[in-house]
Write a protein that holds these residues in place. Structure first.
Motif, mmCIF file in Angstrom:
data_model
loop_
_atom_site.group_PDB
_atom_site.id
_atom_site.type_symbol
_atom_site.label_atom_id
_atom_site.label_comp_id
_atom_site.label_asym_id
_atom_site.label_seq_id
_atom_site.Cartn_x
_atom_site.Cartn_y
_atom_site.Cartn_z
ATOM 1 N N THR A 187 33.828 14.692 7.842
ATOM 2 C CA THR A 187 34.348 13.468 7.205
ATOM 3 C C THR A 187 34.010 12.214 7.997
ATOM 4 O OG1 THR A 187 36.477 13.719 8.336
ATOM 5 C CG2 THR A 187 36.242 14.772 6.176
ATOM 6 N N ALA A 188 33.451 12.378 9.183
ATOM 7 C CA ALA A 188 33.147 11.229 10.036
ATOM 8 C C ALA A 188 31.831 10.593 9.623
ATOM 9 C CB ALA A 188 33.101 11.653 11.499
ATOM 10 N N ALA A 189 31.683 9.349 9.965
ATOM 11 C CA ALA A 189 30.442 8.637 9.677
ATOM 12 C C ALA A 189 29.381 9.010 10.698
ATOM 13 C CB ALA A 189 30.700 7.127 9.721
ATOM 14 N N PRO A 190 28.107 9.046 10.287
ATOM 15 C CA PRO A 190 27.039 9.322 11.249
ATOM 16 C C PRO A 190 27.073 8.329 12.405
ATOM 17 C CG PRO A 190 26.203 9.396 9.000
ATOM 18 C CD PRO A 190 27.599 8.861 8.919
ATOM 19 N N GLY A 191 26.970 8.803 13.609
ATOM 20 C CA GLY A 191 27.023 7.963 14.791
ATOM 21 C C GLY A 191 28.402 7.793 15.365
ATOM 22 N N ALA A 192 29.420 8.360 14.682
ATOM 23 C CA ALA A 192 30.779 8.251 15.208
ATOM 24 C C ALA A 192 30.889 8.984 16.536
ATOM 25 C CB ALA A 192 31.782 8.821 14.202
ATOM 26 N N ARG A 193 31.667 8.414 17.430
ATOM 27 C CA ARG A 193 31.779 8.975 18.769
ATOM 28 C C ARG A 193 32.901 10.010 18.807
ATOM 29 N NH1 ARG A 193 32.040 5.555 24.416
ATOM 30 N NH2 ARG A 193 32.327 7.329 25.815
ATOM 31 N N LEU A 194 32.621 11.161 19.420
ATOM 32 C CA LEU A 194 33.636 12.188 19.591
ATOM 33 C C LEU A 194 34.552 11.808 20.753
ATOM 34 C CD1 LEU A 194 31.485 13.811 17.884
ATOM 35 C CD2 LEU A 194 32.269 15.822 19.135
ATOM 36 N N PRO A 195 35.777 12.318 20.748
ATOM 37 C CA PRO A 195 36.647 12.068 21.891
ATOM 38 C C PRO A 195 35.996 12.535 23.189
ATOM 39 C CG PRO A 195 37.875 13.029 20.086
ATOM 40 C CD PRO A 195 36.438 13.107 19.698
ATOM 41 N N ALA A 196 36.335 11.875 24.268
ATOM 42 C CA ALA A 196 35.777 12.251 25.571
ATOM 43 C C ALA A 196 36.281 13.625 25.984
ATOM 44 C CB ALA A 196 36.176 11.207 26.621
ATOM 45 N N THR A 197 35.570 14.206 26.918
ATOM 46 C CA THR A 197 35.916 15.563 27.360
ATOM 47 C C THR A 197 37.350 15.637 27.862
ATOM 48 O OG1 THR A 197 33.626 16.064 27.969
ATOM 49 C CG2 THR A 197 35.326 17.400 28.993
ATOM 50 N N ARG A 198 37.774 14.649 28.647
ATOM 51 C CA ARG A 198 39.132 14.702 29.190
ATOM 52 C C ARG A 198 40.178 14.640 28.073
ATOM 53 N NH1 ARG A 198 37.060 9.710 30.479
ATOM 54 N NH2 ARG A 198 38.156 7.886 29.632
ATOM 55 N N GLU A 199 39.858 13.901 26.983
ATOM 56 C CA GLU A 199 40.786 13.844 25.862
ATOM 57 C C GLU A 199 40.883 15.202 25.170
ATOM 58 O OE1 GLU A 199 40.212 10.457 23.232
ATOM 59 O OE2 GLU A 199 38.976 9.514 24.780
ATOM 60 N N LEU A 200 39.742 15.867 25.000
ATOM 61 C CA LEU A 200 39.736 17.179 24.346
ATOM 62 C C LEU A 200 40.432 18.218 25.211
ATOM 63 C CD1 LEU A 200 36.101 17.186 22.903
ATOM 64 C CD2 LEU A 200 38.231 16.827 21.649
ATOM 65 N N VAL A 201 40.271 18.100 26.532
ATOM 66 C CA VAL A 201 40.954 19.030 27.438
ATOM 67 C C VAL A 201 42.462 18.891 27.272
ATOM 68 C CG1 VAL A 201 41.466 19.489 29.869
ATOM 69 C CG2 VAL A 201 39.092 19.204 29.124
ATOM 70 N N THR B 113 29.284 11.716 23.373
ATOM 71 C CA THR B 113 28.774 12.626 22.353
ATOM 72 C C THR B 113 29.080 12.030 20.988
ATOM 73 O OG1 THR B 113 29.203 14.504 23.813
ATOM 74 C CG2 THR B 113 28.845 14.996 21.487
ATOM 75 N N PHE B 114 28.078 12.071 20.090
ATOM 76 C CA PHE B 114 28.196 11.384 18.811
ATOM 77 C C PHE B 114 27.823 12.316 17.662
ATOM 78 C CE2 PHE B 114 27.341 8.382 22.142
ATOM 79 C CZ PHE B 114 28.141 7.284 21.866
ATOM 80 N N VAL B 115 28.394 12.004 16.492
ATOM 81 C CA VAL B 115 28.011 12.727 15.277
ATOM 82 C C VAL B 115 26.551 12.430 15.004
ATOM 83 C CG1 VAL B 115 28.410 12.973 12.805
ATOM 84 C CG2 VAL B 115 30.346 12.629 14.353
ATOM 85 N N ARG B 116 25.790 13.465 14.814
ATOM 86 C CA ARG B 116 24.346 13.295 14.655
ATOM 87 C C ARG B 116 24.025 12.635 13.322
ATOM 88 N NH1 ARG B 116 19.724 18.040 15.280
ATOM 89 N NH2 ARG B 116 17.933 16.634 15.231
ATOM 90 N N THR B 117 23.118 11.677 13.366
ATOM 91 C CA THR B 117 22.683 10.997 12.152
ATOM 92 C C THR B 117 21.807 11.936 11.339
ATOM 93 O OG1 THR B 117 22.724 8.862 13.271
ATOM 94 C CG2 THR B 117 21.452 9.006 11.237
ATOM 95 N N VAL B 118 22.145 12.114 10.081
ATOM 96 C CA VAL B 118 21.372 13.001 9.216
ATOM 97 C C VAL B 118 20.160 12.259 8.696
ATOM 98 C CG1 VAL B 118 21.395 14.375 7.115
ATOM 99 C CG2 VAL B 118 23.445 14.251 8.539
#
Length: 466
Positions: A19-33, A64-69
């Motif tokens: 559901t995210a837009a292409p290029g959207a940034r994923l949470p940082a590693t520390r946030e996911l931890v 890390t970002f959502v890959r642009t299709v």
């Protein structure tokens, strides 16, 4: 607290990414931890999985970002038609024996022995020692490691009768597998457009090599006893050919083993016509009821160019073979081999030499013989019980395959498709003829994985034939 596993992280992030837009940034590693209460290693594993699936991309130092299709659009390669023109010789399509099979399939199509038949312990130890040796960084001589050259020459000498001049180590050229040896021999001894006599049926790799070189293949009928010597004589007289390719020991696909009488007849014909026999001994280590006896061991005049492969015996990853030739033929072959590959990996040569000189190598070969016998007999028995219409032309004394003839009325392509749909992969015999097939055949490998499934495989084949 969540289970310390990356699978749940991957599943939830995939949902978010959808559901995210292409290029959207994923949470940082520390946030996911913190979010999943897992270790950073687990988060990194999940992100690597998503990266491998093409869903995200990592930008070092940024995130890390959502890959642009990227929208795929068809490319127009029509211009290459005029640039390339028509091929001089059409390369045969990839045979069934090299196509991957599903993990749950009953694989009767392969041309290689299963992993459990390989000297895995010896190989692992040899690679470990080679990694610590000079072979890891040094460049080997172009003709091969002298110690490996000596081993190939000594093995052939051990089968050479008294009174016949034996090959010397200097007449051995180490090559990266028998396929390169076939191409080199065909190109050096025959050349594009020249006639090459070849058993029919024969090893598909030889058919492929002939097409690559562009030689004119002249089929010579062959069966479970080897080639027809009278047909061979006529072919030499009619074509003026100067080379004959054959597998005298446990031929693929028929399993044929030449008798001493046939060997003498063929050698007499070769000598009378001033020609070469290109002997492919790739099944040397797969004897069951008979021992190999190379034709090259009975030739002291340089008429036999001998190719002895170790790839199937050791591992498909160890692409090493020895080619023995004498006189000017050896010089031409070495020059061509150097132009083709310069030299063979020193690590692979060291590994091959290490394995075949271990005392445990002979023990492995004795055990291999017993395993091949039980598998061959089980497959033959299964065919007799469940697929009587697909009976082997003969029970081979060695090798890896049964060559079975089907009724002429059978639609071979349909049988192959029906078997595959039922989870059984077989090799159509049509791939083993350099010209039109002489009948309906299948090649069935009894050295592949899971021999306990042979009865079920035969039952499926019988149902497809029925």
């Amino acid at each position: 607290m969540f289970d310390d596993s990356s699978s749940r992280i991957v599943a939830e992030l995939r949902t978010w990414i959808s559901t995210a837009a292409p290029g959207a940034r994923l949470p940082a590693t520390r946030e996911l931890v913190a979010r999943y209460a897992v270790s950073p290693v687990t988060v990194q594993k999940a992100l690597r999985t998503l990266t491998a699936q093409g869903m995200v991309e990592s930008r070092p130092g940024v995130g890390t970002f959502v890959r642009t299709v990227r929208t795929a659009k068809p490319n127009d390669y029509g211009w290459q038609t005029a640039a390339l023109g028509s091929p001089d010789h059409r390369i045969p399509r990839l045979p069934a024996s090299l196509r991957p099979a599903p993990n749950d399939a009953i694989a009767l199509h392969s041309g290689y022995p299963g992993r459990e038949l390989l000297p895995e312990r010896l190989l692992r130890a040899a690679f470990t020692r080679a990694a610590r040796s000079e072979a890891l960084l040094g460049r080997p001589p172009t003709a091969g490691l002298p110690e490996l050259q000596s081993w190939f020459a000594a093995e052939l000498e051990s089968a050479t009768p008294a009174g016949i001049t034996t090959a010397s180590p200097g007449e051995v050229v180490v090559i990266p597998g028998s396929q390169v040896g076939l191409i080199t021999a065909f190109r050096s001894l025959v050349g594009a457009g020249g006639p090459l006599l070849m058993e029919s049926p024969t090893y598909w790799g030889a058919i492929l090599a002939a097409a690559q070189v562009g030689v004119e293949v002249v089929p010579v009928p062959s069966g479970p006893g080897g080639p027809d010597p009278e047909a061979l004589e006529r072919a030499f007289e009619r074509t003026g050919a100067r080379a004959f390719y054959a597998q005298p020991t446990f031929a693929s696909p028929t399993g044929a083993l030449w008798t001493p009488a046939l060997t003498d007849q063929v050698l007499d014909t070769i000598r009378r016509h001033g020609a070469f026999l290109i002997e492919d001994d790739s099944a040397h280590d797969f004897g069951i009821d008979a021992d190999p006896f190379p034709v090259a061991a009975r030739d002291g005049g340089g008429h036999v160019v001998y190719i002895r492969s170790l790839s199937k015996s050791l591992s498909p990853t160890v692409r090493v073979a020895g080619l023995i030739a004498r006189g000017p033929a050896r010089d031409r072959i070495l020059a061509d081999a150097q132009a083709e590959s310069i030299y063979v990996s020193g690590v692979l040569q060291a590994v091959a030499l290490d394995v075949v000189t271990q005392p445990a190598w002979r023990t492995h070969l004795r055990r291999l013989r017993q395993q091949l016998r039980s598998r061959r007999d089980l497959l033959a028995k299964s065919l007799l019980e469940h697929a009587p219409a697909a009976q082997p032309v003969s029970v081979p004394q060695g090798g890896l395959n049964l060559w079975a003839r089907l009724p002429d009325s059978v639609d071979l392509a349909r049988v192959v498709r029906d078997c595959q749909a039922a989870g059984v992969i077989i090799g159509p015999g049509s791939e083993w003829f350099p010209a039109e097939p002489a009948g309906q055949f299948v090649r069935l490998n009894y050295a592949g994985p899971n021999p306990g499934a042979f009865p079920e495989g035969a039952r499926v084949l019988g149902a497809a034939l029925g």
